[in-house]
Scaffold this motif. Sequence first.
Motif, PDB file in Angstrom:
ATOM      1  N   ASN A 122       2.695   6.603   1.369  1.00 44.89           N
ATOM      2  CA  ASN A 122       1.513   5.760   1.464  1.00 44.89           C
ATOM      3  C   ASN A 122       0.523   6.168   0.374  1.00 44.89           C
ATOM      4  O   ASN A 122       0.190   7.346   0.232  1.00 44.89           O
ATOM      5  N   MET A 123       0.055   5.213  -0.413  1.00 48.20           N
ATOM      6  CA  MET A 123      -0.768   5.540  -1.564  1.00 48.20           C
ATOM      7  C   MET A 123      -2.074   6.229  -1.160  1.00 48.20           C
ATOM      8  O   MET A 123      -2.497   7.208  -1.797  1.00 48.20           O
ATOM      9  N   LEU A 149      15.279   5.075 -12.191  1.00 45.58           N
ATOM     10  CA  LEU A 149      14.198   6.029 -12.429  1.00 45.58           C
ATOM     11  C   LEU A 149      13.108   5.903 -11.375  1.00 45.58           C
ATOM     12  O   LEU A 149      12.539   6.914 -10.922  1.00 45.58           O
ATOM     13  N   PHE A 150      12.811   4.682 -10.987  1.00 47.07           N
ATOM     14  CA  PHE A 150      11.823   4.431  -9.937  1.00 47.07           C
ATOM     15  C   PHE A 150      12.223   5.167  -8.665  1.00 47.07           C
ATOM     16  O   PHE A 150      11.416   5.892  -8.052  1.00 47.07           O
ATOM     17  N   LEU A 151      13.477   5.008  -8.267  1.00 45.37           N
ATOM     18  CA  LEU A 151      13.955   5.616  -7.023  1.00 45.37           C
ATOM     19  C   LEU A 151      13.935   7.142  -7.103  1.00 45.37           C
ATOM     20  O   LEU A 151      13.554   7.825  -6.140  1.00 45.37           O
ATOM     21  N   GLY A 200       0.797  -1.223   0.000  1.00 47.55           N
ATOM     22  CA  GLY A 200       0.000   0.000   0.000  1.00 47.55           C
ATOM     23  C   GLY A 200       0.824   1.265   0.000  1.00 47.55           C
ATOM     24  O   GLY A 200       0.272   2.351   0.180  1.00 47.55           O
ATOM     25  N   ASP A 201       2.154   1.156  -0.190  1.00 47.63           N
ATOM     26  CA  ASP A 201       2.963   2.369  -0.246  1.00 47.63           C
ATOM     27  C   ASP A 201       4.055   2.212  -1.292  1.00 47.63           C
ATOM     28  O   ASP A 201       4.456   1.095  -1.641  1.00 47.63           O
ATOM     29  N   LEU A 202       4.551   3.330  -1.796  1.00 46.18           N
ATOM     30  CA  LEU A 202       5.467   3.320  -2.927  1.00 46.18           C
ATOM     31  C   LEU A 202       6.847   2.807  -2.563  1.00 46.18           C
ATOM     32  O   LEU A 202       7.517   2.191  -3.390  1.00 46.18           O
ATOM     33  N   PHE A 203       7.305   3.060  -1.342  1.00 47.90           N
ATOM     34  CA  PHE A 203       8.642   2.588  -0.988  1.00 47.90           C
ATOM     35  C   PHE A 203       8.701   1.062  -0.970  1.00 47.90           C
ATOM     36  O   PHE A 203       9.636   0.453  -1.494  1.00 47.90           O
ATOM     37  N   ASN A 204       7.712   0.441  -0.354  1.00 45.53           N
ATOM     38  CA  ASN A 204       7.706  -1.022  -0.346  1.00 45.53           C
ATOM     39  C   ASN A 204       7.401  -1.596  -1.722  1.00 45.53           C
ATOM     40  O   ASN A 204       7.808  -2.723  -2.027  1.00 45.53           O
ATOM     41  N   LEU A 205       6.706  -0.826  -2.547  1.00 49.19           N
ATOM     42  CA  LEU A 205       6.557  -1.234  -3.937  1.00 49.19           C
ATOM     43  C   LEU A 205       7.922  -1.300  -4.601  1.00 49.19           C
ATOM     44  O   LEU A 205       8.208  -2.235  -5.365  1.00 49.19           O
TER      45      LEU A 205
END
Length: 546
Positions: free
Chosen positions: A196-197, A180-182, A135-140
Motif C-alpha cells: 500500500n503506497m 522488472l516491475f514484478l 493506491g497500492d503497487l500490486f494492483n498497479l
Amino acid sequence: MGFSQHLLILPILLPMAAGAILLLIEERRHGVKAGINIVATALLLVLACGLLRLADTGDAAGDAMTHTYRLGDWAPPFGIVLVLDRLSALMLVLASVLAAAALVFSLARWHKAGPHFHTLFQFLLMGVNGAFLTGDLFNLFVFFEVLLAASYGLMLHGSGTFRVRAGLHYIAINLAASLLFLIGVSLIYGVTGTLNMADLATRIPDVAAENQALLAAGAAILGIAFLVKAGMWPLCFWLPSAYMAASAPAAALFAILSKVGFYVLLRLTLLLFGEGAGPLAGLGSQVLLIGGMATIAFGAFGVLASQSLGRLAGYSILVSSGTLLAAVGLGDHAVVSGAMFYVVTSTLTVSALFLMIELVERAQEPGANLLTVTMEAYGDDIEPEAEDEEEVGVALPGALAILGICFGCIGLLLAGLPPLSGFIGKFALINAIFNPDGLGSATGGPDSIGWILTALLILSGLAALLAMMRTGIRTFWAPLEVIVPRVLVVEIVPIILLIGLCFLLTIQAGTVMRYTDDAAQALHEPRSYIEGVLPGPGQTSGVSTP
C-alpha cells in the motif's frame, strides 16, 4: 461512505463492462459496437470531469482532500483501495479526452480494419484509469498488465509487415519491463511487508539500515520498468518506431501511455522518497534529472533528423517525456506545477499530430519525402525556362487549407511559441527553474544544471519549429505535386477539438495553473494522502501516520 465516493470505482467498472459486452457481440456488427463504445467513452468523459470537480474540493478548513474507495470495505493496508486526488483526476480527464478524439477519428475506417478494436479500446481505458486510481503497487501491476495487453492488440491493429515487426518489438520490450516491475515489487514487499503506497510512506523511514540497500534496489528496478514506459534515454529506442507503425487512432491514444510512467514516478518519488523518507530521501532524483535532460537532447536530435512525420511525432514524445522526467528529478513545487500544465498541453498536441499524419500523407505522393530530400541534396533537372512556364497561383483547396491551419497550430504548440499553451507550459517550467523553492544557488537563481535544462527546453522547441516548418513547406507550400486529400468530417473534427482545447488552456491558463499549484502542493505535503488512505493511529495499520 457517501455516494460521491462510489464514483471512484466507475472509471474502472464502466470500460470493463463495456469491453465485456463488446466481446459478446458479433464482429461484423460494426455499427452496434461503435455505438456502445461511443456511449461508454462519452459517459467516461463526463464522469472524469465530475471527479475532477470532486478532487478540487476541500474540507471545512479549505485543505485538499483525498477521496478513497475501499473495495469490499476492507480497511487498508490489507484491502484494495482506490485513491482520488487532484493529480489522478487530472490524468483521468486527459485520458478520457484522448480516448474520445481517437475513437471519433477511428469511425472513418480504422475500427473496421481488424477484430476486437472496440473491446481492446475499452480494456485499455480500464487499465489506464486503474493505474491512475490505485493506491497500492500490486494492483498497479495488475492494471499495468491490463493496459499493456490491450495495447498489444491495438499496436497490431490493421496488420502490415512494418506494423507487425514494430509490434513484436513493442511486446518484447514491455514484457521485459513487466518482469522488472514484478521483481521490484517483490523486493519492496520483502523489506517492508506492505505494498500500500500510503503504508509504505510511513514504513520506509523506519527501515533498518541493513535493509535499506535492498529496498533501494527494489525501488530502482521498479523505476526502470516505468522509465522504459516513459521513454527515458537510452531505454527509449523502441518508442519512435512503435508509435510510428501504429494506426493513427491507436498512436493518438498511446500518447497517454508514456504519461502513465511519468505519473507513477512523480507519485512514488514525492510520496515514498520525499523529505520524510529519512536516509532514502531523494532516491533516484539525480538519475531522473540527468536522464531527462539526455532524453530531451536525444529527442531534439531525432526530431531534426526525422524525414517522416510519424517519426517526428515519436521523437516529440521523447522530448515531452524528457521534460517531465527532468521536472520530477528537480522535485521543486513550482517545477512540478509547471510540469503538470505541460503534460496536458504536450499530450493533447502530440495526439493531434498523430491523427494529423494520415491526413497529411494523403496529400503526398508515395515516397515524396525521400524524393524531396534527394532533390535538396543533389538538386533537380528542371530547366530555368521550364520553371518560368509553370503555373503560378494555384488556388489552395479547402481541405488543404484546413489541414494547413491545423498543421501550423500544432507546429506552434510543439515549438512552444507564444501565446499558445505550449509556450505557457515551458515558460512556467523555466520560470520555476529561475525562481526555485529551495533549489539552485544560494542567491535564489538556477545552478548550472538549471541553465543546461533551460537551454535544452529552448533548443528542443527550436528543433520542433524547424522540423515542422520543413515538413509544412514540403507538404503545403511547395509540394512536388498538389494532391487534394479526401478528408471526412469525423477525421478533422477530433484534431480541431484537440487544438481547440489547447487554445482553451491558453485562455484559462490562470485557472489551470491554480489547480496544478494546488496539486503540486498536495504532492509535496503527503500527510493528506496518507491520512486519507490509512485508518487512524493505533487501528488496523499498526503504523502511526507522521
